[in-house]
Design a protein around this motif. Structure first.
Motif, PDB file in Angstrom:
ATOM      1  N   ALA A  11       0.839  -1.207   0.000  1.00 57.31           N
ATOM      2  CA  ALA A  11       0.000   0.000   0.000  1.00 57.31           C
ATOM      3  C   ALA A  11       0.872   1.255   0.000  1.00 57.31           C
ATOM      4  O   ALA A  11       0.563   2.244  -0.674  1.00 57.31           O
ATOM      5  N   GLU A  12       1.978   1.199   0.733  1.00 57.25           N
ATOM      6  CA  GLU A  12       2.887   2.347   0.790  1.00 57.25           C
ATOM      7  C   GLU A  12       3.567   2.570  -0.554  1.00 57.25           C
ATOM      8  O   GLU A  12       3.736   3.708  -1.000  1.00 57.25           O
ATOM      9  N   VAL A  13       3.965   1.488  -1.215  1.00 60.66           N
ATOM     10  CA  VAL A  13       4.583   1.595  -2.538  1.00 60.66           C
ATOM     11  C   VAL A  13       3.593   2.178  -3.539  1.00 60.66           C
ATOM     12  O   VAL A  13       3.941   3.055  -4.343  1.00 60.66           O
ATOM     13  N   ARG A  14       2.348   1.703  -3.507  1.00 65.70           N
ATOM     14  CA  ARG A  14       1.334   2.236  -4.432  1.00 65.70           C
ATOM     15  C   ARG A  14       1.102   3.721  -4.192  1.00 65.70           C
ATOM     16  O   ARG A  14       0.929   4.497  -5.138  1.00 65.70           O
ATOM     17  N   LEU A  15       1.105   4.123  -2.934  1.00 68.36           N
ATOM     18  CA  LEU A  15       0.859   5.524  -2.606  1.00 68.36           C
ATOM     19  C   LEU A  15       2.024   6.413  -3.032  1.00 68.36           C
ATOM     20  O   LEU A  15       1.809   7.495  -3.595  1.00 68.36           O
ATOM     21  N   ASN A  16       3.251   5.964  -2.804  1.00 74.56           N
ATOM     22  CA  ASN A  16       4.413   6.823  -2.990  1.00 74.56           C
ATOM     23  C   ASN A  16       5.101   6.682  -4.344  1.00 74.56           C
ATOM     24  O   ASN A  16       5.654   7.659  -4.857  1.00 74.56           O
ATOM     25  N   ASP A  17       5.102   5.474  -4.908  1.00 75.40           N
ATOM     26  CA  ASP A  17       5.907   5.205  -6.101  1.00 75.40           C
ATOM     27  C   ASP A  17       5.099   4.964  -7.364  1.00 75.40           C
ATOM     28  O   ASP A  17       5.663   4.826  -8.446  1.00 75.40           O
ATOM     29  N   MET A  18       3.767   4.857  -7.221  1.00 77.82           N
ATOM     30  CA  MET A  18       2.891   4.618  -8.370  1.00 77.82           C
ATOM     31  C   MET A  18       1.800   5.670  -8.420  1.00 77.82           C
ATOM     32  O   MET A  18       1.375   6.192  -7.392  1.00 77.82           O
ATOM     33  N   GLY A  19       1.362   5.980  -9.637  1.00 78.83           N
ATOM     34  CA  GLY A  19       0.190   6.829  -9.823  1.00 78.83           C
ATOM     35  C   GLY A  19      -0.852   6.044 -10.590  1.00 78.83           C
ATOM     36  O   GLY A  19      -0.509   5.148 -11.380  1.00 78.83           O
ATOM     37  N   PHE A  20      -2.133   6.346 -10.374  1.00 81.98           N
ATOM     38  CA  PHE A  20      -3.210   5.590 -11.008  1.00 81.98           C
ATOM     39  C   PHE A  20      -4.239   6.531 -11.628  1.00 81.98           C
ATOM     40  O   PHE A  20      -4.646   7.516 -11.012  1.00 81.98           O
ATOM     41  N   VAL A  21      -4.643   6.192 -12.854  1.00 80.90           N
ATOM     42  CA  VAL A  21      -5.715   6.913 -13.545  1.00 80.90           C
ATOM     43  C   VAL A  21      -6.633   5.853 -14.145  1.00 80.90           C
ATOM     44  O   VAL A  21      -6.175   4.960 -14.855  1.00 80.90           O
ATOM     45  N   PHE A  22      -7.929   5.958 -13.849  1.00 85.88           N
ATOM     46  CA  PHE A  22      -8.886   4.953 -14.310  1.00 85.88           C
ATOM     47  C   PHE A  22      -9.933   5.590 -15.233  1.00 85.88           C
ATOM     48  O   PHE A  22     -10.068   6.810 -15.305  1.00 85.88           O
ATOM     49  N   GLN A  23     -10.675   4.720 -15.928  1.00 86.84           N
ATOM     50  CA  GLN A  23     -11.766   5.207 -16.765  1.00 86.84           C
ATOM     51  C   GLN A  23     -12.824   5.889 -15.903  1.00 86.84           C
ATOM     52  O   GLN A  23     -13.315   6.968 -16.230  1.00 86.84           O
TER      53      GLN A  23
ATOM     54  N   LEU B  85       0.131  12.353 -10.091  1.00 87.28           N
ATOM     55  CA  LEU B  85       1.491  12.894 -10.121  1.00 87.28           C
ATOM     56  C   LEU B  85       1.935  13.498  -8.793  1.00 87.28           C
ATOM     57  O   LEU B  85       3.116  13.792  -8.611  1.00 87.28           O
ATOM     58  N   ILE B  86       1.013  13.703  -7.867  1.00 92.40           N
ATOM     59  CA  ILE B  86       1.282  14.530  -6.698  1.00 92.40           C
ATOM     60  C   ILE B  86       2.409  13.981  -5.828  1.00 92.40           C
ATOM     61  O   ILE B  86       3.127  14.744  -5.167  1.00 92.40           O
ATOM     62  N   ASN B  87       2.619  12.669  -5.813  1.00 94.17           N
ATOM     63  CA  ASN B  87       3.696  12.079  -5.012  1.00 94.17           C
ATOM     64  C   ASN B  87       4.921  11.720  -5.843  1.00 94.17           C
ATOM     65  O   ASN B  87       5.752  10.905  -5.418  1.00 94.17           O
ATOM     66  N   SER B  88       5.036  12.325  -7.043  1.00 93.42           N
ATOM     67  CA  SER B  88       6.193  12.102  -7.932  1.00 93.42           C
ATOM     68  C   SER B  88       6.478  10.620  -8.127  1.00 93.42           C
ATOM     69  O   SER B  88       7.553  10.115  -7.769  1.00 93.42           O
ATOM     70  N   PRO B  89       5.527   9.879  -8.710  1.00 87.59           N
ATOM     71  CA  PRO B  89       5.675   8.420  -8.826  1.00 87.59           C
ATOM     72  C   PRO B  89       6.725   8.010  -9.847  1.00 87.59           C
ATOM     73  O   PRO B  89       7.096   8.788 -10.733  1.00 87.59           O
ATOM     74  N   GLU B  90       7.193   6.776  -9.708  1.00 90.92           N
ATOM     75  CA  GLU B  90       8.104   6.207 -10.698  1.00 90.92           C
ATOM     76  C   GLU B  90       7.365   5.896 -12.002  1.00 90.92           C
ATOM     77  O   GLU B  90       7.923   6.011 -13.089  1.00 90.92           O
ATOM     78  N   ILE B  91       6.090   5.494 -11.863  1.00 86.70           N
ATOM     79  CA  ILE B  91       5.310   5.073 -13.032  1.00 86.70           C
ATOM     80  C   ILE B  91       3.833   5.351 -12.784  1.00 86.70           C
ATOM     81  O   ILE B  91       3.371   5.286 -11.645  1.00 86.70           O
ATOM     82  N   ILE B  92       3.123   5.684 -13.854  1.00 84.83           N
ATOM     83  CA  ILE B  92       1.674   5.856 -13.795  1.00 84.83           C
ATOM     84  C   ILE B  92       1.018   4.689 -14.521  1.00 84.83           C
ATOM     85  O   ILE B  92       1.387   4.359 -15.656  1.00 84.83           O
ATOM     86  N   PHE B  93       0.051   4.056 -13.866  1.00 85.15           N
ATOM     87  CA  PHE B  93      -0.759   3.007 -14.471  1.00 85.15           C
ATOM     88  C   PHE B  93      -2.128   3.599 -14.809  1.00 85.15           C
ATOM     89  O   PHE B  93      -2.766   4.219 -13.943  1.00 85.15           O
ATOM     90  N   ALA B  94      -2.574   3.410 -16.034  1.00 82.53           N
ATOM     91  CA  ALA B  94      -3.848   3.982 -16.475  1.00 82.53           C
ATOM     92  C   ALA B  94      -4.687   2.901 -17.150  1.00 82.53           C
ATOM     93  O   ALA B  94      -4.218   2.227 -18.066  1.00 82.53           O
TER      94      ALA B  94
END
Length: 255
Positions: free
Chosen positions: A81-93, A162-171
């Motif tokens: 959960a911490e990795v998803r919050l800090n290192d990943m970004g998510f955008v959904f339909q 983008l707010i937590n400067s992620p390594e990667i965004i998953f959409a």
């Protein structure tokens, strides 16, 4: 170039009515830092399952997923959960935002919840405003989510990712609920943030959206059936040729 995501022999199995359903079957691929990858395939091919498995939203049955060298499949739920919050970004339909918060407050919420820094809420809000300014939506910062267009709301979702400067965004189908004009508008923002160095992996059924990515991976019945390299997207003037290339490739693969 350094791999930001390394996926090897990934499998996902569900048990339905005592029958084993293999949704992902030994899927392997890498995403380089600064890459922008589209995942395409027929309905039910495993596209979204793949996205959720490599991002830790859904746990894979077996195989390896490394994000910036860290194996996520062996992490505890709390660490994941911490990795998803800090290192990943998510955008959904579906643009999941809280109706009782303004657009800006929705955008900065992940940063407030994160332990990544000791910023004050005022500093986080300033940073959120700057991200909104970059995406051209600063004028809707104080609006409620029902007071803006679909394209504006999806750009707000990108800002939040983008707010937590992620390594990667998953959409996952980020343009699926938008008209063509809004879809183009949102893709412009993905291209912009990708050129600034953020890796992007997105699921899409839209060949024009895929044509604006650097790579397209085609998945059928839980297996990768092919991949096409398109390179950097520069301008709308080249989109017809890139889209034609993608469509011809998909036809060759039988879609």
């Amino acid at each position: 170039m350094k791999n930001i995501l390394e996926v090897k022999d990934l499998c996902k199995t569900y048990i339905v009515d005592k029958r084993q359903n293999n949704v992902l079957k030994n899927v392997s691929f890498n995403v380089e830092k600064g890459d922008m990858v589209a995942i395409m395939g027929p309905s039910g091919s495993g596209k979204s399952t793949l996205l959720y498995a490599v991002s830790g939203i859904d746990k894979a049955t077996s195989g390896s997923v490394k994000l910036a060298g860290k194996e996520i499949n062996s992490m505890s739920s709390g660490d994941m959960a911490e990795v998803r919050l800090n290192d990943m970004g998510f955008v959904f339909q579906q643009m999941y935002m809280l109706r009782n918060l303004t657009i800006l407050d929705n955008i900065i919420l992940p940063a407030i919840e994160s332990k990544k820094s000791n910023e004050s809420k005022a500093d986080i809000a300033k940073r959120g405003q700057e991200v909104m300014r970059k995406l051209g939506i600063i004028d809707i910062a104080d609006n409620d989510i029902n007071e803006v267009s679909g394209g504006q709301l999806q750009r707000a979702c990108i800002a939040r990712s983008l707010i937590n400067s992620p390594e990667i965004i998953f959409a996952d189908e980020p343009t699926g609920a938008l008209n063509r004009s809004s879809s183009d508008e949102v893709m412009e923002q993905f291209i912009k943030i990708n050129k600034e160095g953020t890796s992007v992996m997105m699921v899409t059924h839209d060949s024009k959206v895929a044509a604006k990515c650097k790579r397209v991976i085609y998945i059928v019945d839980g297996n990768i059936k092919g991949e096409i390299l398109l390179g950097e997207y520069s301008s709308e003037s080249e989109i017809r040729d890139r889209e034609r290339k993608v469509n011809n490739w998909l036809l060759e693969l039988g879609w």
